[in-house]
Design a protein around this motif. Structure first.
Motif, PDB file in Angstrom:
ATOM      1  N   ALA A   1      63.464 -28.347  57.583  1.00 34.62           N
ATOM      2  CA  ALA A   1      62.451 -27.568  56.851  1.00 34.62           C
ATOM      3  C   ALA A   1      62.332 -26.174  57.441  1.00 34.62           C
ATOM      4  CB  ALA A   1      61.108 -28.280  56.895  1.00 34.62           C
ATOM      5  N   SER A   2      62.051 -25.205  56.581  1.00 36.85           N
ATOM      6  CA  SER A   2      61.852 -23.826  57.024  1.00 36.85           C
ATOM      7  C   SER A   2      60.421 -23.650  57.534  1.00 36.85           C
ATOM      8  CB  SER A   2      62.120 -22.853  55.878  1.00 36.85           C
ATOM      9  OG  SER A   2      61.183 -23.051  54.831  1.00 36.85           O
ATOM     10  N   VAL A   3      60.168 -22.481  58.103  1.00 39.20           N
ATOM     11  CA  VAL A   3      58.836 -22.190  58.631  1.00 39.20           C
ATOM     12  C   VAL A   3      57.803 -22.173  57.511  1.00 39.20           C
ATOM     13  CG1 VAL A   3      57.426 -20.449  59.781  1.00 39.20           C
ATOM     14  CG2 VAL A   3      59.719 -20.948  60.636  1.00 39.20           C
ATOM     15  N   SER A   4      58.147 -21.544  56.402  1.00 38.16           N
ATOM     16  CA  SER A   4      57.203 -21.456  55.272  1.00 38.16           C
ATOM     17  C   SER A   4      56.916 -22.832  54.678  1.00 38.16           C
ATOM     18  CB  SER A   4      57.750 -20.517  54.203  1.00 38.16           C
ATOM     19  OG  SER A   4      59.011 -20.973  53.734  1.00 38.16           O
ATOM     20  N   GLN A   5      57.941 -23.682  54.583  1.00 38.77           N
ATOM     21  CA  GLN A   5      57.725 -25.032  54.059  1.00 38.77           C
ATOM     22  C   GLN A   5      56.831 -25.850  54.988  1.00 38.77           C
ATOM     23  OE1 GLN A   5      61.791 -26.335  53.680  1.00 38.77           O
ATOM     24  NE2 GLN A   5      61.852 -25.916  51.468  1.00 38.77           N
TER      25      GLN A   5
ATOM     26  N   ASN B   1      54.844 -30.898  67.559  1.00 39.72           N
ATOM     27  CA  ASN B   1      56.211 -30.465  67.830  1.00 39.72           C
ATOM     28  C   ASN B   1      57.184 -31.399  67.137  1.00 39.72           C
ATOM     29  OD1 ASN B   1      55.653 -28.251  69.684  1.00 39.72           O
ATOM     30  ND2 ASN B   1      54.938 -29.831  71.097  1.00 39.72           N
ATOM     31  N   THR B   2      57.991 -30.870  66.234  1.00 45.90           N
ATOM     32  CA  THR B   2      58.936 -31.672  65.459  1.00 45.90           C
ATOM     33  C   THR B   2      60.231 -31.870  66.249  1.00 45.90           C
ATOM     34  OG1 THR B   2      59.957 -29.767  64.375  1.00 45.90           O
ATOM     35  CG2 THR B   2      57.960 -30.666  63.361  1.00 45.90           C
ATOM     36  N   PRO B   3      61.096 -32.777  65.796  1.00 45.44           N
ATOM     37  CA  PRO B   3      62.390 -32.963  66.475  1.00 45.44           C
ATOM     38  C   PRO B   3      63.274 -31.721  66.351  1.00 45.44           C
ATOM     39  CG  PRO B   3      61.890 -34.812  65.030  1.00 45.44           C
ATOM     40  CD  PRO B   3      60.892 -33.747  64.716  1.00 45.44           C
ATOM     41  N   LYS B   4      64.326 -31.702  67.161  1.00 47.27           N
ATOM     42  CA  LYS B   4      65.262 -30.593  67.123  1.00 47.27           C
ATOM     43  C   LYS B   4      66.004 -30.558  65.796  1.00 47.27           C
ATOM     44  CE  LYS B   4      66.040 -30.671  72.125  1.00 47.27           C
ATOM     45  NZ  LYS B   4      67.051 -30.824  73.202  1.00 47.27           N
TER      46      LYS B   4
ATOM     47  N   VAL C   1      52.954 -21.778  62.269  1.00 52.21           N
ATOM     48  CA  VAL C   1      54.224 -22.465  62.511  1.00 52.21           C
ATOM     49  C   VAL C   1      55.193 -21.495  63.161  1.00 52.21           C
ATOM     50  CG1 VAL C   1      56.138 -23.743  61.490  1.00 52.21           C
ATOM     51  CG2 VAL C   1      53.839 -23.955  60.511  1.00 52.21           C
ATOM     52  N   GLN C   2      55.836 -21.944  64.223  1.00 51.53           N
ATOM     53  CA  GLN C   2      56.839 -21.146  64.920  1.00 51.53           C
ATOM     54  C   GLN C   2      58.113 -21.972  65.069  1.00 51.53           C
ATOM     55  OE1 GLN C   2      54.686 -20.416  68.514  1.00 51.53           O
ATOM     56  NE2 GLN C   2      53.882 -18.447  67.819  1.00 51.53           N
ATOM     57  N   LYS C   3      59.242 -21.340  64.804  1.00 57.46           N
ATOM     58  CA  LYS C   3      60.530 -22.005  64.975  1.00 57.46           C
ATOM     59  C   LYS C   3      61.051 -21.681  66.364  1.00 57.46           C
ATOM     60  CE  LYS C   3      64.843 -22.911  62.461  1.00 57.46           C
ATOM     61  NZ  LYS C   3      64.432 -24.266  62.076  1.00 57.46           N
ATOM     62  N   LEU C   4      61.284 -22.694  67.165  1.00 56.17           N
ATOM     63  CA  LEU C   4      61.723 -22.499  68.536  1.00 56.17           C
ATOM     64  C   LEU C   4      63.241 -22.370  68.614  1.00 56.17           C
ATOM     65  CD1 LEU C   4      59.349 -25.043  70.303  1.00 56.17           C
ATOM     66  CD2 LEU C   4      58.950 -22.640  69.731  1.00 56.17           C
ATOM     67  N   GLY C   5      63.724 -22.007  69.798  1.00 55.83           N
ATOM     68  CA  GLY C   5      65.138 -21.728  69.967  1.00 55.83           C
ATOM     69  C   GLY C   5      66.035 -22.932  69.720  1.00 55.83           C
ATOM     70  N   ASP C   6      65.555 -24.163  69.946  1.00 58.02           N
ATOM     71  CA  ASP C   6      66.378 -25.357  69.746  1.00 58.02           C
ATOM     72  C   ASP C   6      66.322 -25.882  68.318  1.00 58.02           C
ATOM     73  OD1 ASP C   6      63.798 -26.247  69.697  1.00 58.02           O
ATOM     74  OD2 ASP C   6      64.016 -27.726  71.310  1.00 58.02           O
ATOM     75  N   GLY C   7      65.656 -25.153  67.420  1.00 56.10           N
ATOM     76  CA  GLY C   7      65.571 -25.567  66.020  1.00 56.10           C
ATOM     77  C   GLY C   7      64.353 -26.393  65.684  1.00 56.10           C
ATOM     78  N   SER C   8      63.556 -26.763  66.682  1.00 55.40           N
ATOM     79  CA  SER C   8      62.336 -27.519  66.412  1.00 55.40           C
ATOM     80  C   SER C   8      61.231 -26.597  65.939  1.00 55.40           C
ATOM     81  CB  SER C   8      61.898 -28.287  67.662  1.00 55.40           C
ATOM     82  OG  SER C   8      61.602 -27.369  68.710  1.00 55.40           O
ATOM     83  N   LEU C   9      60.190 -27.188  65.389  1.00 53.98           N
ATOM     84  CA  LEU C   9      59.051 -26.424  64.873  1.00 53.98           C
ATOM     85  C   LEU C   9      57.808 -26.739  65.691  1.00 53.98           C
ATOM     86  CD1 LEU C   9      59.540 -26.925  61.016  1.00 53.98           C
ATOM     87  CD2 LEU C   9      60.174 -24.930  62.382  1.00 53.98           C
ATOM     88  N   ARG C  10      57.018 -25.729  65.945  1.00 49.73           N
ATOM     89  CA  ARG C  10      55.736 -25.884  66.641  1.00 49.73           C
ATOM     90  C   ARG C  10      54.640 -25.558  65.646  1.00 49.73           C
ATOM     91  NH1 ARG C  10      52.152 -22.787  70.141  1.00 49.73           N
ATOM     92  NH2 ARG C  10      51.370 -24.120  71.833  1.00 49.73           N
TER      93      ARG C  10
END
Length: 371
Positions: A67-71, A60-63, A86-95
């Motif tokens: 970087a985009s999902v594809s990157q 889980n990356t910071p808020k 990779v999924q982009k969450l509502g707060d802008g972080s990446l899972r």
């Protein structure tokens, strides 16, 4: 009364309706086609099992990660050598999920991702999931499903009869197969949330089926004491009498689930919502379909193989043919009524309602003029 409420009342009284049982071969064929498609999809593509079942790591990356999902997906695949989700969450972080890696590999991937994403490695939260935990979840789910099906069959066999229990069992297997097949065709990830959704739809599908079975059981009491309706006629009437309620219940249940699936999962990108909502959406729709088009027509098929009901069907059809030959609508008599069915009720078929024969005008008085 609204138009829908008026329609429901007319369906319940048997004034209008659709002959579901007569066209059962169409529904059987459609279900077989959908089921075969689901099985082929499951065989060819297989299920996309989540890391809870295969093992791996979740980063889980910071808020507000730039970087985009594809990157991020490209960075994770290069760092791990495995496919990444990779999924982009509502707060802008990446899972970021990477399956099939151990602890040492997870630490290396975490540091590499921190360099690629230009963030501090301490800001990336890494969670390692072992495959044994997912295997335990799967085993418990299969055990729960098996126990549920056994208890359902026993209960229905006691409360109703074994033919209804068999029909309900076939409907449940039908719903599960279609839902799992859709998962394989769409490629959604299978997680514990998916298992929860599958177990949830079984109860809903069974409820809808039992409602129709209860009406059918009530209306077929002492059915062999009359010669007006066959078992299929009354089964069809039971479906039509509960049709509006089944449709209303299904629509009301599908609306919030559709909101979770298309808004929560599609717009907000919430992965867990996708896992649960897709299984619920497909399962609820399949359950409503099977209770109307599969379970009850199958019960009618099984019941009319009994010698008594087979003979009843011959008598009813012979009487109708005799009435048609005389140009009459249908002979209604007091000796043909039975418990649970009013004398002037009509079968649920498309077309105008049959008119009952005129009753005696004398009300027991002798004929002639009154003095």
């Amino acid at each position: 009364m609204s138009k829908l409420g008026n329609l429901g009342a007319r369906l319940h009284r048997g004034e209008v309706g659709y002959d579901f049982v007569k066209n059962r071969k169409i529904w059987y064929g459609l279900s077989i086609l959908i089921t075969i498609t689901a099985i082929v999809g499951l065989t060819v593509r297989g299920l996309n099992m989540g890391i809870e079942f295969e093992g791996g790591a979740v980063f889980n990356t910071p808020k507000n990660t730039s970087a985009s999902v594809s990157q991020a997906e490209e960075y994770a695949e290069q760092a791990s050598g495995h496919d990444a989700i990779v999924q982009k969450l509502g707060d802008g972080s990446l899972r970021i999920q990477v399956a099939g890696i151990d602890t040492d590999a997870a630490n290396k991937i975490k540091n590499t991702l921190a360099d690629d994403l230009k963030v501090d490695s301490e800001q990336i939260n890494a969670e390692l999931v072992g495959p044994s935990w997912g295997e335990q979840i799967a085993n418990k789910a299969w055990q729960g499903l098996g126990i549920f099906l056994v208890l359902v069959v026993i209960y229905l066999a006691i409360a109703f009869e074994w033919r209804m229990a068999l029909a309900a069992f076939v409907a449940l297997i039908h719903d599960i197969t279609i839902t799992v097949g859709i998962y394989a065709l769409v490629g959604f990830e299978v997680t514990p949330g998916t298992v929860i959704g599958l177990l949830t739809i079984l109860g809903y599908s069974l409820y809808d089926t039992v409602v129709v079975f209860d009406s059918l059981k009530e209306q077929t009491k002492d059915i062999t004491k009359q010669t007006r309706w066959t078992y299929s006629d009354i089964a069809n009437r039971s479906i039509n009498s509960t049709l509006v309620r089944s449709v209303n219940t299904t629509v009301v249940a599908l609306l919030p689930v559709a909101g979770l699936l298309f808004i929560g999962g599609g717009v907000l990108g919430a992965g867990m919502l996708n896992d649960i909502s897709l299984s619920l959406f497909v399962g609820l729709a399949a359950g409503a379909y099977s209770s109307i088009f599969i379970a009850t027509p199958l019960v009618a098929d099984l019941k009319e193989r009994e010698p008594q009901l087979k003979a009843l069907r011959k008598r009813v059809l012979a009487k109708r043919a005799q009435s048609a030959a005389k140009g009459e609508t249908e002979v209604h008599g007091d000796d043909e009524s039975y418990d649970g069915e009013p004398e002037d009720a009509a079968p649920a078929v498309v077309g105008p309602r049959n008119q009952p024969a005129s009753r005696s005008r004398g009300r027991g008085r002798p004929s002639g003029k009154r003095r």
